[in-house]
Scaffold this active site. Sequence first.
Site, PDB file in Angstrom:
ATOM      1  N   LYS A   1       0.443   7.529  -2.980  1.00 23.32           N
ATOM      2  CA  LYS A   1       0.315   6.463  -2.305  1.00 23.32           C
ATOM      3  C   LYS A   1       1.328   5.336  -1.914  1.00 23.32           C
ATOM      4  O   LYS A   1       1.274   5.184  -0.539  1.00 23.32           O
ATOM      5  CB  LYS A   1      -1.521   5.414  -2.568  1.00 23.32           C
TER       6      LYS A   1
ATOM      7  N   GLU B   1      -3.034  -4.017   0.914  1.00 20.83           N
ATOM      8  CA  GLU B   1      -3.227  -3.827   1.857  1.00 20.83           C
ATOM      9  C   GLU B   1      -3.723  -4.821   3.180  1.00 20.83           C
ATOM     10  O   GLU B   1      -5.385  -5.252   2.406  1.00 20.83           O
ATOM     11  CB  GLU B   1      -3.574  -2.598   2.810  1.00 20.83           C
TER      12      GLU B   1
ATOM     13  N   HIS C   1     -17.367   7.620  -0.186  1.00 21.35           N
ATOM     14  CA  HIS C   1     -16.783   8.219   0.172  1.00 21.35           C
ATOM     15  C   HIS C   1     -16.346   9.253   0.211  1.00 21.35           C
ATOM     16  O   HIS C   1     -15.962  10.639  -0.023  1.00 21.35           O
ATOM     17  CB  HIS C   1     -15.839   8.170  -0.834  1.00 21.35           C
TER      18      HIS C   1
ATOM     19  N   ARG D   1      -4.375  19.889   0.717  1.00 21.76           N
ATOM     20  CA  ARG D   1      -5.430  20.818   0.110  1.00 21.76           C
ATOM     21  C   ARG D   1      -6.137  21.776   2.000  1.00 21.76           C
ATOM     22  O   ARG D   1      -6.079  21.131   3.006  1.00 21.76           O
ATOM     23  CB  ARG D   1      -6.326  20.319  -0.945  1.00 21.76           C
TER      24      ARG D   1
END
Length: 501
Positions: free
Chosen positions: A117, A201, A236, A293
């Site tokens: 990431k 972040e 999530h 994907r």
Amino acid sequence: MDLRKVLVANRGEIAVRVIRACRELGISTVAVYSEADRESLHVQMADHALCIGPPAPLESYLNIEAIVDAAKKSAAQAIHPGYGFLSENTSFAKRCEEEDLVFIGPTSNALALVGDKVASRVTMSKAGIPIIPGMKSKGTDPALFAAEAKKIGYPVLIKASAGGGGKGMVVINSPRELKEAVEASMRVAGGAFGDESVYLEKYLPAPRHVEFQVLADTHGNAVHLFERECSIQRRHQKVVEETPSVALDDRLRTKMGATAVEAIKAAGYTNAGTVEFLLDDDGRFYFLEVNARLQVEHPITELTTGVDLVRQQIAVARGEKLSFSQKDVRRSGHAIECRIYAEDPAKGFMPSSGRVAFLREPGGPGVRHDCGIYSGCQVPVHYDPILSKVIVWGEDREAARKRMLSALSETVILGIQTSIGFLQDVIAHAEFIAGNTHTDFIDKYMMPWKEEADKELLQVILTAAAVDAQGKAGQPGRSSSSSVRQVTPWQTGGGWRVGGQ
Ligand code: MV4
């Protein structure tokens, strides 16, 4: 490139989806299965099937050796990894490359980049793509994080660099909380990914999750196929997805789409992929990550654009050029997907497993059911509990929403608990109707949740009836002890009602 045989390295509804695409293309299919999946639908639908090991995922669907071995034994030329399992595993893609097996997905190099990431933040930032303000390096030293958090400004969010999907994420509201949060996040990341490096972040409160489907061939051509709004999630896990997003106007849609295409070009990414953005209420959007994907929610894009994404994946893997350009991509109407899980939403979404006593699939115009189960099949405990997906198309959002309610009420799954009743309540909710779909939707509007008493009673009655009918029909019952007492009630009575009217 000539491609005649594909091994599908997955199970459930997505394996079935890929097998169908291959069959339409005249490509023969090889299913692989664990000992718990001998009688699963994907095994029955494929041309060939090979057992790859015991039920535990690490010994079967995540076992690179066993899968490569099965591909060699069956003389498959390519492997479609589906989603989850090995689909974003750099070592697996690399191994396929070394063994001269076509991995139907991006190259291992592109996979490695988007899987990191922090590395992808750096790449995107260099390409001029907006990223969430925050660090562009990872670390393990709490002192470093204190200085960075101060620069970014609280609240900050700590994320695992090897992560994605929310694992290891912790919100930090003040310097006091920093040390403990960093340590906690590193522990989770180390355990989950074998890499404890984390980064910070700026924390965006209740953003929307808007992702763009992209397709890139190996000749430098790339297009986007518009967005999917996936803000309704629980821990999530997406619950409902739709397209178009109510939060985008055409100007913003065009801008985000162009940015998504730039992002995959910057990453050297090929095949089908998804560029995720967070969007705030002022229309500012930020690159989040690339999902490398075919995604669970890909059918809503298929229904609104008419593009078969699995077919396109295979074409790209064969080395073909994209047969259309961006200006050829049109969208029409509105599509919604609901994921049906084997879980009990009234009991903290506890996974449910066992035998499906009866299945009735939804149908009719504009209704698609991507299904991995059948009446009488076993739902094992070992895997992600997704059973099927109900996907609908309508001329506009409200037509699609009503069609979804109708399709869900047609869907009957007896014998195990499912999320159908919960999904009906989400789709019927006033805030959903109003388009107020943010990432806090479920916690804010749906919890705690309870099945209506009438529906619950109906479940018990219908399950008993289904089990009884099976006994009378002399079905090849897998368990002779299918007594009413042992059967777990399920979620929806479909169109049936208790009492008159
Ligand atoms: C965020 C965020 C707020 N601020 N990053 C969750 C999964 C992972 N891919 C990124 N996620 C988030 N990142 C910043 N800087 C909020 C989330 C988030 C979220 C994102 C998409 C969909 C659902 C979500 C639910 C909770 C938090």
